[in-house]
Design an enzyme around this catalytic site. Structure first.
Site, mmCIF file in Angstrom:
data_model
loop_
_atom_site.group_PDB
_atom_site.id
_atom_site.type_symbol
_atom_site.label_atom_id
_atom_site.label_comp_id
_atom_site.label_asym_id
_atom_site.label_seq_id
_atom_site.Cartn_x
_atom_site.Cartn_y
_atom_site.Cartn_z
ATOM 1 N N THR A 372 0.771 -1.077 0.147
ATOM 2 C CA THR A 372 -0.130 0.118 0.285
ATOM 3 C C THR A 372 0.933 1.238 0.284
ATOM 4 O OG1 THR A 372 -1.983 -0.918 1.620
ATOM 5 C CG2 THR A 372 -2.097 1.540 1.383
ATOM 6 N N ASP A 414 -9.293 -8.660 1.904
ATOM 7 C CA ASP A 414 -9.215 -7.596 3.142
ATOM 8 C C ASP A 414 -11.220 -8.527 3.588
ATOM 9 O OD1 ASP A 414 -7.150 -6.265 3.499
ATOM 10 O OD2 ASP A 414 -7.541 -4.604 2.113
ATOM 11 N N SER A 443 -10.936 -1.890 5.081
ATOM 12 C CA SER A 443 -9.306 -1.269 5.196
ATOM 13 C C SER A 443 -8.835 -1.408 6.405
ATOM 14 C CB SER A 443 -9.395 -0.370 3.702
ATOM 15 O OG SER A 443 -8.657 -0.407 3.277
ATOM 16 N N SER A 444 -7.440 -0.433 6.215
ATOM 17 C CA SER A 444 -6.978 -0.257 7.388
ATOM 18 C C SER A 444 -6.738 1.499 6.838
ATOM 19 C CB SER A 444 -5.852 -0.965 8.113
ATOM 20 O OG SER A 444 -6.407 -2.088 8.484
HETATM 21 N N1 GLY Z 1 -5.372 -3.272 1.377
HETATM 22 C C1 GLY Z 1 -4.860 -3.113 2.924
HETATM 23 C C2 GLY Z 1 -5.900 -2.313 3.394
HETATM 24 O O1 GLY Z 1 -6.291 -1.971 2.915
HETATM 25 O O2 GLY Z 1 -5.796 -2.442 5.205
#
Ligand code: GLY
Length: 562
Positions: A372, A414, A443-444
Site C-alpha cells: 500500500t 481484505d 480497509s485499514s
Molecule cells: N489492503 C490493505 C488495507 O486496505 O487495509
C-alpha cells in the site's frame, strides 16, 4: 496542454531523472515555505511539486502523483487497485473520497471455501480470483472533475514519461521484485518485472503500461468500458477470476463524510468506513485524552502499555462492527460517544495487562510485504491532501494485465473470507465484513489531516496493512503531544498491538532498548520482534510557519517542497 508546456514538463522530469542517478534532485527540500509533496518515491514527489510550481493545486498534484506511483512504485502504486483520500480545501471544507475496490457481482460468501467448508489457501491472494473491481482510475477522474484545475491529459504526462523512458531501480525495488519473482513468473509467464535479474541502478521501462496510460490520458472511461476494460476482464478471467463487463460499468467512487474528532487543541479529520483506521484512531485518541497521555513519558513502559491496551480494545471493535456502510448498519456515533468510550475504559482498566482471552492460537506471519502506499500534499492555496492507495500485497495478486502492463489488486483478501478466519495481516473479521456482491472490503488505510483553528497543520498516512492505524497514531502523538519535528517523529521506533494475536510487535530498533523490553515482558506482554513497520509520508507546520516533510527511511520516501 500546449506542446510547449508538455515539453517543459518532460524536460524537467528528465533532468531530475538524470540527477537521481548520482545525487539528489535540486527540487527536493524537506523544509518549505508554501508547498510540499511527500511520497514513496523521489520521482513521484518531484512530479507533484512540479505540477504545483506550474500553477496546479494539491488535487492536480495528487492525481499526477497517483499515476506516477503506478509506474515508479509498481509494488503498491496502481491503476489496478483503489484507495482513500481525506482533504481540507482552501474553502474550509473537509472532504473524503472512497475509491476502494468492490467485490465482483459474481462474488459470494463461500467463494474461497472448499466443499467441506475449509478455506482454500491463498485463493484470495493470488491470481484472478483475488481481484476486486479497481477504483483508482474512477477515483482520480472524479477528484479531477470536482477539484482539478489543470487538464487531465497534462496530469498523466509525467507517468507516461516514466513508463516510456524508465525509472532507476533502488535496492529496495530489487529486493521486492525478487521476493515475488517466482509468483509473477508462474502467473504471467514472461513479464516486464522478471525479464532479467535486476540490480540496483538498472532502468525499468514499461512500454505496455505507457500505452495504457496514453489511452487513459485521452479517455479515462476506456478503463471501465472499451479497450482497456476488455483486456482487463480477459486477463482476470483467464487467471481464474469472475470479473464481468457490468462490474466495471457499475463501479463508482463515493464521496463520504469524514470522521472528525477533537484531540487536545486539534481537529483530526480521517476516514470513515469502509476504512477501519479512522474509527480506531478516533477511539484511541479519545481514550488517550481521557487518560491524560500528555503526562506520560514518551516511550516509557507505561506509555507503551497504555497504548497497547487501547489498541486491543479498538481492534476488537473493528473486528465486530466494521464493514461497508452501504451494506451494514455501523453504530459509528455510538462507538465514538463519550459514554461508550468511558464505559469501555472502566470495564477494562488500562493500567493492567488484559489478556486477549478469546484469541485463536497461531502466530501472525509476515511473509507478505504489507504494501500500500501513502502520499501527503500541501499547496500554496491552502489545500491539504492525504491519500492512501493500494493493491493490497506488494505486487497485488501478482497478475499483470497482459498487453496493458498494470498489476491487479488482491483486495478480496481484505474481506473476512470465513468468519473467524485471519487474513494475510492476521486480522480477524466477522459477519460485518463478509463477502457480498458489489460490496467494499474493510480497509485499514488511515489518511489523516490535522487542523488547528480550521487550518491544516499536519497531513499523514502510511502503508502497512493492519499496522497502518498504529503507525499513524504513534506519529500523531510524537508530533501533537511530544512536540517532535516530522522527520524526528518518523524516525522513532514503532510498536504494534492488534488484539489478536495477543502479541506486542516491536521493530528491530527496539532490540537496543533491552531494559524497556524486559519491563514490558514482566508486565505480561508476549513480545515478538518483526520487520520494520510502515513507511510514513507526512507533513507538519513548524512553529516558524514552514512545512516540514517526514519521509520514511524504512522505504525510499522523499519530501519535495518549495
Ligand atoms: N489492503 C490493505 C488495507 O486496505 O487495509
Amino acid at each position: 496542454m500546449s506542446a510547449c508546456c508538455a515539453l517543459t514538463l518532460a524536460l524537467t522530469f528528465y533532468a531530475c531523472q538524470k540527477k537521481n542517478q548520482s545525487a539528489t534532485c535540486s527540487t527536493c527540500h524537506p523544509l518549505a515555505d508554501s508547498m510540499m509533496v511527500v511520497s514513496a518515491r523521489r520521482e513521484a514527489s518531484e512530479v507533484g511539486l512540479q505540477i504545483m510550481l506550474d500553477g496546479g493545486n494539491a488535487f492536480d498534484a495528487a492525481i499526477a502523483v497517483h499515476f506516477a506511483l503506478a509506474v515508479v512504485y509498481p509494488q503498491a502504486g496502481n491503476i489496478g487497485g483503489g484507495g482513500f483520500m481525506i482533504a481540507h480545501t482552501q474553502y474550509g471544507e473537509n472532504i473524503c473520497l472512497d475509491f476502494r475496490e468492490t467485490a465482483p457481482m459474481a462474488a459470494h460468501e463461500k467463494m474461497y471455501l472448499h466443499p467441506d467448508g475449509t478455506v482454500q489457501q491463498r485463493a484470495s491472494l493470488l491470481g484472478g480470483l483475488a481481484c476486486g473491481v479497481p477504483g483508482s482510475v474512477h477515483g482520480m477522474f472524479e477528484l479531477h472533475r470536482k477539484y482539478g484545475s489543470k487538464s487531465w491529459y497534462e496530469l498523466l504526462q509525467p507517468a507516461i514519461h516514466w513508463a516510456e523512458n524508465g525509472f532507476v531501480l533502488t535496492s529496495l525495488d530489487v529486493e521486492e521484485i525478487n521476493a515475488v519473482r517466482h509468483e509473477l513468473d508462474s502467473i504471467n509467464g514472461m513479464n516486464v518485472f522478471t525479464s532479467r535479474r535486476w540490480k540496483e541502478g538498472d532502468t525499468l521501462r514499461q512500454p505496455d503500461l505507457a500505452r495504457t496510460l496514453i489511452l487513459i490520458a485521452h479517455n479515462p472511461s476506456c478503463f471501465y468500458k472499451g479497450a482497456i476494460a476488455d483486456t482487463l476482464i480477459a486477463a482476470v478471467n483467464n487467471s481464474g477470476g469472475i470479473l464481468q463487463k457490468d462490474d466495471l460499468l457499475a463501479y463508482r467512487s463515493v464521496w463520504r463524510k469524514p470522521i472528525e474528532i477533537s484531540f487536545l487543541n486539534y481537529r483530526i479529520i480521517t476516514m470513515p468506513p469502509p476504512g477501519s483506521g479512522g474509527l480506531a484512531l478516533a477511539q484511541i485518541l479519545s481514550w488517550l485524552e481521557m487518560t491524560h497521555v500528555q503526562n506520560y513519558k514518551h516511550h516509557s513502559a507505561s506509555y507503551i502499555q497504555l497504548i497497547a491496551e487501547l489498541e486491543k480494545r479498538a481492534y476488537a471493535d473493528r473486528s465486530m462492527f466494521l464493514g461497508d456502510p452501504d451494506f451494514i448498519q455501523i453504530p459509528l456515533s455510538e462507538l465514538l460517544s463519550k459514554e461508550y468510550l468511558s464505559n469501555r475504559l472502566e470495564m477494562f482498566p488500562v493500567h493492567q495487562v488484559t489478556p486477549s482471552t478469546s484469541i485463536l492460537p497461531g502466530e501472525i506471519s509476515f511473509h507478505e510485504h504489507e504494501q500500500t502506499t501513502h502520499f501527503s500534499i500541501v499547496d500554496a492555496f491552502g489545500n491539504a491532501v492525504s491519500l492512501t492507495t493500494t493493491i493490497n500485497s506488494a505486487y497485488g495478486s501478482r497478475l499483470i494485465v497482459n498487453g496493458a502492463g498494470f498489476i491487479m489488486n488482491n483486495e478480496m483478501d481484505d474481506f473476512s473470507v470465513k468468519p473467524g478466519e485471519k487474513n494475510q495481516f492476521g486480522l480477524l473479521g466477522g459477519k460485518a465484513n463478509r463477502i457480498q456482491a458489489n460490496k467494499r472490503m474493510l480497509s485499514s488505510m488511515t489518511p489523516v489531516v490535522v487542523l488547528k483553528d480550521n487550518n491544516p497543520v499536519m497531513v499523514i498516512g502510511s502503508p502497512g496493512g493492519a499496522t497502518i492505524i498504529t503507525t499513524v497514531l504513534q506519529n500523531l502523538l510524537n508530533v501533537l503531544v511530544f512536540n517532535m519535528g516530522m522527520q524526528q517523529s518518523v524516525n522513532q521506533p514503532r510498536f504494534h498491538h492488534q488484539w489478536m494475536p495477543d502479541v506486542l510487535f516491536l521493530e528491530p530498533a527496539w532490540e537496543e532498548w533491552a531494559v524497556l523490553v524486559d519491563s514490558l515482558r514482566r508486565m505480561g506482554y508476549t513480545i515478538q520482534f518483526r520487520s520494520p513497520i510502515g513507511r510514513v509520508s507526512a507533513i507538519v507546520k513548524t512553529p516558524g510557519g514552514k512545512w516540514e516533510g517526514g519521509a520514511d527511511t524504512r522505504g525510499d520516501n522523499v519530501a519535495c517542497g518549495r
